[in-house]
Every structure is written in C-alpha cells, then in structure tokens.
Design an enzyme around this catalytic site. Structure first.
Site, PDB file in Angstrom:
ATOM      1  N   TYR A  36      13.410  10.610  -2.613  1.00  0.00           N
ATOM      2  CA  TYR A  36      12.462  10.401  -3.725  1.00  0.00           C
ATOM      3  C   TYR A  36      12.830  11.247  -4.949  1.00  0.00           C
ATOM      4  CZ  TYR A  36       9.312   7.588  -0.894  1.00  0.00           C
ATOM      5  OH  TYR A  36       8.771   6.578  -0.143  1.00  0.00           O
ATOM      6  N   ASP A  85      -0.205  13.720   1.099  1.00  0.00           N
ATOM      7  CA  ASP A  85       0.991  12.892   1.020  1.00  0.00           C
ATOM      8  C   ASP A  85       2.226  13.780   1.129  1.00  0.00           C
ATOM      9  OD1 ASP A  85       1.609   9.882   0.350  1.00  0.00           O
ATOM     10  OD2 ASP A  85       3.173  11.106  -0.573  1.00  0.00           O
ATOM     11  N   ARG A 128      -1.163   6.479   9.179  1.00  0.00           N
ATOM     12  CA  ARG A 128      -1.925   5.954   8.034  1.00  0.00           C
ATOM     13  C   ARG A 128      -3.290   5.411   8.440  1.00  0.00           C
ATOM     14  NH1 ARG A 128       0.876   4.151   3.248  1.00  0.00           N
ATOM     15  NH2 ARG A 128       2.209   5.873   2.692  1.00  0.00           N
ATOM     16  N   ARG A 164      -6.552   2.126   2.860  1.00  0.00           N
ATOM     17  CA  ARG A 164      -7.266   1.055   2.179  1.00  0.00           C
ATOM     18  C   ARG A 164      -7.848  -0.022   3.082  1.00  0.00           C
ATOM     19  NH1 ARG A 164      -2.572   0.543  -2.244  1.00  0.00           N
ATOM     20  NH2 ARG A 164      -1.510   1.117  -0.319  1.00  0.00           N
ATOM     21  N   ARG A 213     -12.133   6.490  -2.623  1.00  0.00           N
ATOM     22  CA  ARG A 213     -10.975   6.392  -3.520  1.00  0.00           C
ATOM     23  C   ARG A 213     -11.416   6.008  -4.935  1.00  0.00           C
ATOM     24  NH1 ARG A 213      -7.530   5.950  -6.404  1.00  0.00           N
ATOM     25  NH2 ARG A 213      -5.383   5.189  -6.255  1.00  0.00           N
TER      26      ARG A 213
HETATM   27  O1  CP3 Z   1      -3.681   8.604   7.454  1.00  0.00           O
HETATM   28  C1  CP3 Z   1      -2.594   9.205   7.346  1.00  0.00           C
HETATM   29  O2  CP3 Z   1      -1.566   8.853   7.974  1.00  0.00           O
HETATM   30  C2  CP3 Z   1      -2.532  10.475   6.514  1.00  0.00           C
HETATM   31  C3  CP3 Z   1      -2.149  10.363   5.156  1.00  0.00           C
HETATM   32  C4  CP3 Z   1      -0.745  10.010   4.712  1.00  0.00           C
HETATM   33  C5  CP3 Z   1      -0.508   9.339   3.489  1.00  0.00           C
HETATM   34  N1  CP3 Z   1       0.824   9.292   3.253  1.00  0.00           N
HETATM   35  C6  CP3 Z   1      -1.586   8.806   2.624  1.00  0.00           C
HETATM   36  C7  CP3 Z   1      -1.259   7.809   1.586  1.00  0.00           C
HETATM   37  C8  CP3 Z   1       0.516  10.317   5.242  1.00  0.00           C
HETATM   38  C9  CP3 Z   1       0.860  10.991   6.565  1.00  0.00           C
HETATM   39  C10 CP3 Z   1       1.496   9.853   4.297  1.00  0.00           C
HETATM   40  C11 CP3 Z   1       2.946  10.044   4.487  1.00  0.00           C
HETATM   41  C12 CP3 Z   1       3.881   9.367   3.581  1.00  0.00           C
HETATM   42  N2  CP3 Z   1       3.782   9.171   2.236  1.00  0.00           N
HETATM   43  C13 CP3 Z   1       5.163   8.888   3.990  1.00  0.00           C
HETATM   44  C14 CP3 Z   1       5.727   8.998   5.379  1.00  0.00           C
HETATM   45  C15 CP3 Z   1       5.157   8.010   6.317  1.00  0.00           C
HETATM   46  C16 CP3 Z   1       5.604   6.586   6.102  1.00  0.00           C
HETATM   47  O3  CP3 Z   1       4.747   5.766   5.758  1.00  0.00           O
HETATM   48  O4  CP3 Z   1       6.795   6.322   6.266  1.00  0.00           O
HETATM   49  C17 CP3 Z   1       5.777   8.339   2.852  1.00  0.00           C
HETATM   50  C18 CP3 Z   1       7.149   7.687   2.798  1.00  0.00           C
HETATM   51  C19 CP3 Z   1       4.899   8.540   1.736  1.00  0.00           C
HETATM   52  C20 CP3 Z   1       5.145   8.195   0.313  1.00  0.00           C
HETATM   53  C21 CP3 Z   1       4.120   7.265  -0.229  1.00  0.00           C
HETATM   54  N3  CP3 Z   1       2.797   7.591  -0.453  1.00  0.00           N
HETATM   55  C22 CP3 Z   1       4.297   5.919  -0.603  1.00  0.00           C
HETATM   56  C23 CP3 Z   1       5.590   5.150  -0.497  1.00  0.00           C
HETATM   57  C24 CP3 Z   1       3.052   5.452  -1.060  1.00  0.00           C
HETATM   58  C25 CP3 Z   1       2.743   4.105  -1.678  1.00  0.00           C
HETATM   59  C26 CP3 Z   1       2.565   3.055  -0.639  1.00  0.00           C
HETATM   60  C27 CP3 Z   1       1.137   2.553  -0.622  1.00  0.00           C
HETATM   61  O5  CP3 Z   1       0.640   2.264   0.491  1.00  0.00           O
HETATM   62  O6  CP3 Z   1       0.534   2.403  -1.689  1.00  0.00           O
HETATM   63  C28 CP3 Z   1       2.108   6.495  -0.921  1.00  0.00           C
HETATM   64  C29 CP3 Z   1       0.680   6.457  -1.249  1.00  0.00           C
HETATM   65  C30 CP3 Z   1      -0.279   6.747  -0.138  1.00  0.00           C
HETATM   66  N4  CP3 Z   1      -0.168   7.788   0.726  1.00  0.00           N
HETATM   67  C31 CP3 Z   1      -1.492   6.052   0.141  1.00  0.00           C
HETATM   68  C32 CP3 Z   1      -2.108   6.714   1.210  1.00  0.00           C
HETATM   69  C33 CP3 Z   1      -3.439   6.392   1.847  1.00  0.00           C
HETATM   70  C34 CP3 Z   1      -2.036   4.864  -0.652  1.00  0.00           C
HETATM   71  C35 CP3 Z   1      -2.641   5.371  -1.930  1.00  0.00           C
HETATM   72  C36 CP3 Z   1      -3.856   4.624  -2.416  1.00  0.00           C
HETATM   73  O7  CP3 Z   1      -4.924   4.730  -1.812  1.00  0.00           O
HETATM   74  O8  CP3 Z   1      -3.725   3.976  -3.465  1.00  0.00           O
END
Ligand code: CP3
Length: 343
Positions: A147, A71, A21, A25, A34
């Site tokens: 999910y 994602d 990640r 943010r 964003r």
């Molecule tokens: O920088 C990176 O690592 C690449 C991008 C990436 C994202 N999600 C961007 C993202 C990757 C590799 C993921 C994988 C992901 N997504 C996982 C597996 C990794 C882990 O964290 O266990 C999972 C379970 C998800 C599902 C997911 N996506 C959730 C639960 C959420 C909400 C949590 C949050 O932080 O808001 C997301 C949204 C998400 N995916 C964001 C980002 C940058 C935040 C969205 C935003 O900017 O509002």
C-alpha cells in the site's frame, strides 16, 4: 475462553468460531454507527463508536471472539502518509514510497500515536463478556509495504515487485521500519488488553515462494518471535493469504506462532495433512457460500468432516465478510458450527 483454549490446542466443548470482517456493512447496526461519522477513519479514531462496532457481532452473531475494530492502514497513516478511504474505490494514500528519497516522508514512533487503538481495546475489554476473547491485529510488513509503494490497492503490485527486483535494499529497509513499529504496536495492544493477536498478510500470494520467504514471511516470523519471547501466553495467528501453492514450505520454518490462517483457495484436507500437526488451523469457508443457506451448509459439512471434533481447528471464513452478505445466514452459520461440532 474457548477461543484461547483452541489456539492452545486444548479440548473445547465445540469448535470456536469468529468471522474475518465480522464488523462491517452487512450489519445495519454498523451502517447506523458509520453514518454518524464523516469517514471510516473517524470511526477508527472514535473510541466509543469503535468499541460499539467491535461488540456488535458478539451481540448479534454470538461468536467466540471479537476483533478490534480498526484497520491495518493506521500504521502507514501514523508513519506520515496521508490516507483517504474513497467510496467504492478503497484506500488511497496521498504520498507513496518509490525511491530512497521518499523514505524521508516516514516519521518514527508511529506506535506512540495510536492511543485511539489502545483506548478502544481497554474499553472493549472492559465491556466484553469474560468468556469471549478480544483479538488485536496488524497488517504484515509486506502487505503494508504494497500500500505504501503503490499508494492504493493493486491487482498486479507492479511498483512493489519492481522495487523487489531493482532495489531490494530499499524494500528491506521499508519492511524493517514497518517491523519495528509493528512489534511495538502489538506489544501495546497486548498491554491494553487483547487476548490474542493476528497478523494479516493479505497480499502474500503476489510473490513467488522464495521471494515471499525473504520479503514477506521472515518478517512475520520475526515479529511473532519477539512477541512470543515477551508474552508467551498470548496466542499469535498468522494469515498469509494465497500461499496454497507452497504450503509445505511452512513446515520447514522455525515455529514462532500458534495458529495458521487458511484462505478459501486452499484444500483444507491438504492443509490438515501438511500443517495440521504443527499449527492449529483457522478457516476456511468461502465467504460467498453465505449468499445461499444450502451452499453454506454444504461448505460447513465438508470442513467439519475433515477437521473433525477434536482440537486443532478454529472455524472462520477463508477471507472477510462482504458488505452484501445476508446477516441471517451469518447468524445461522455461528449456531450451525456450535451444533455440528458439539463434543
Ligand atoms: O471485523 C473485522 O475484521 C475488524 C476490522 C478490520 C477492518 N479492516 C475494517 C474495515 C480488519 C481486521 C481490517 C483489515 C484489513 N484492512 C486488511 C486485511 C484483511 C483483508 O481483508 O485481507 C486489509 C487489506 C485492509 C485494507 C482495507 N481497509 C481495504 C482494502 C478497505 C476497503 C475495502 C472495503 O471493504 O471498503 C478497507 C476499509 C475497511 N476496513 C472497512 C472496514 C469495515 C470498510 C469501510 C467502510 O465502512 O466504509
């Protein structure tokens, strides 16, 4: 590419580092991009902007690998389950799979509807420094299935585990559908230009050992086997989060991938002892240590002392960056690893 060399256990000038990640943010540059789009999925689907945020951590942190900005949930989305990212609540699906009839909701050939991902990869690869690797990724079938069954994130995974015990055939058919899509999805990511792929099984720790191998890890290993047979030069990273209680069991499996991601709950000394010969290890700084410089340095020193300066380690966090971590420390972390592990 030093990251790829490290995946292949070759000697490198220092231990390579990237952060799960790393685009997100905690970077004001990310928040600015964003804000230009309506929601998170619009950002994933916008090739130019997704490329821009993929490259941000390379410019800002100077880490050794970029990870595709997307994602894991775009797969169930393109399989036909409508998805919203709700502020402060996370992802929510409008439909979910709870019985045999619900399978009808799923459309075939999801991997053919993900050109926005493949285009982001090609554009990113064309702009990325040749010495930096680009990592593609997908969610593991088990994590994606939770999910699709729960309809959202969960603390207990009750519906998914209920299905595991009351209708295991249905769970297996969901996992098989996902695996078929994920094989093609990773293959198309490789064709578009990624240099390595990572499979995230974030909710592996929800299952007991035997259930995890049957419903979780076997599917990862099977996807990895397919990719390895066709693209032997592409390193594969598996990240089953929360499996520290039965880490030794991974020594018994057929080896189809190169790198094992270690979450922050696992003692890295124990991981090295248990799996370090079989797999290159990636991890595992507790992300919250980044809140404080001294806590961060102390965590780094412990990991570097154990993993040493020889090959076999890729530095990373034990889970993703959090939105309010101080960027200054993240920048210092990358420099710190390069300095402290210099051969
Ligand atoms: O920088 C990176 O690592 C690449 C991008 C990436 C994202 N999600 C961007 C993202 C990757 C590799 C993921 C994988 C992901 N997504 C996982 C597996 C990794 C882990 O964290 O266990 C999972 C379970 C998800 C599902 C997911 N996506 C959730 C639960 C959420 C909400 C949590 C949050 O932080 O808001 C997301 C949204 C998400 N995916 C964001 C980002 C940058 C935040 C969205 C935003 O900017 O509002």
């Amino acid at each position: 590419m030093i990251f790829i060399d490290a995946c292949n256990r070759k000697e490198t000038p220092y231990t390579p580092i990237w952060l799960m990640r790393q685009a997100g943010r905690y970077l004001s540059e990310y928040r600015e991009v964003r804000a230009k789009v309506g929601n998170f999925l619009d950002l994933c689907k916008n090739v130019e902007l997704a490329t821009e945020v993929t490259l941000q951590p390379i410019d800002i942190l100077d880490c050794d690998a970029a990870i595709l900005f997307s994602d894991i949930l775009v797969i169930p989305l393109e399989m036909g389950l409508e998805l919203d990212f709700i502020k402060n609540e996370g992802p929510k699906f409008q439909q979910y799979i709870r019985n045999n009839d619900d399978l009808k909701l799923l459309q075939p050939m999801a991997h053919k509807r993900l050109d926005y991902v493949y285009d982001t990869i090609s554009l990113t690869r064309s702009k990325l420094n040749k010495e930096k690797a680009l990592i593609g990724f997908c969610g593991a079938p088990w994590t994606l299935a939770t999910y699709m069954i729960e309809g959202q994130g969960s603390k207990t995974y009750t519906n998914s585990k209920k299905m595991l015990h009351t209708n295991p055939k249905l769970l297996h058919s969901i996992l098989e559908r996902l695996s078929d899509e994920l094989k093609m999805y990773l293959e198309l990511q490789i064709k578009a230009g990624v240099n390595a792929v990572m499979i995230f099984d974030s909710w592996a720790g929800a299952l007991e050992k035997n259930s995890y191998f049957e419903f979780g890890f076997n599917y990862i290993n099977n996807i990895a086997k397919y990719i390895k047979s066709k693209y032997p030069h592409i390193p594969i990273i598996a990240f089953p989060k929360g499996v520290g209680g039965f880490l030794n069991a991974f020594n018994m499996i057929e080896k189809n991938f190169d790198v094992f991601g270690i979450d922050w709950g696992i003692d890295i000394q124990y991981a090295k002892h248990t799996l370090g010969e079989k797999f290159v290890l990636q991890g595992n700084l507790e992300p919250c240590r980044i809140y404080d410089f001294n806590a961060m340095e102390q965590g780094v020193d412990e990991i570097v002392k154990i993993m040493g300066k020889k090959s076999g380690h890729i530095f990373n966090l034990g889970h993703g960056m959090l939105p309010d971590l101080p960027r200054e420390n993240a920048i210092k972390l990358v420099q710190m690893i390069k300095n402290k592990t210099k051969r």
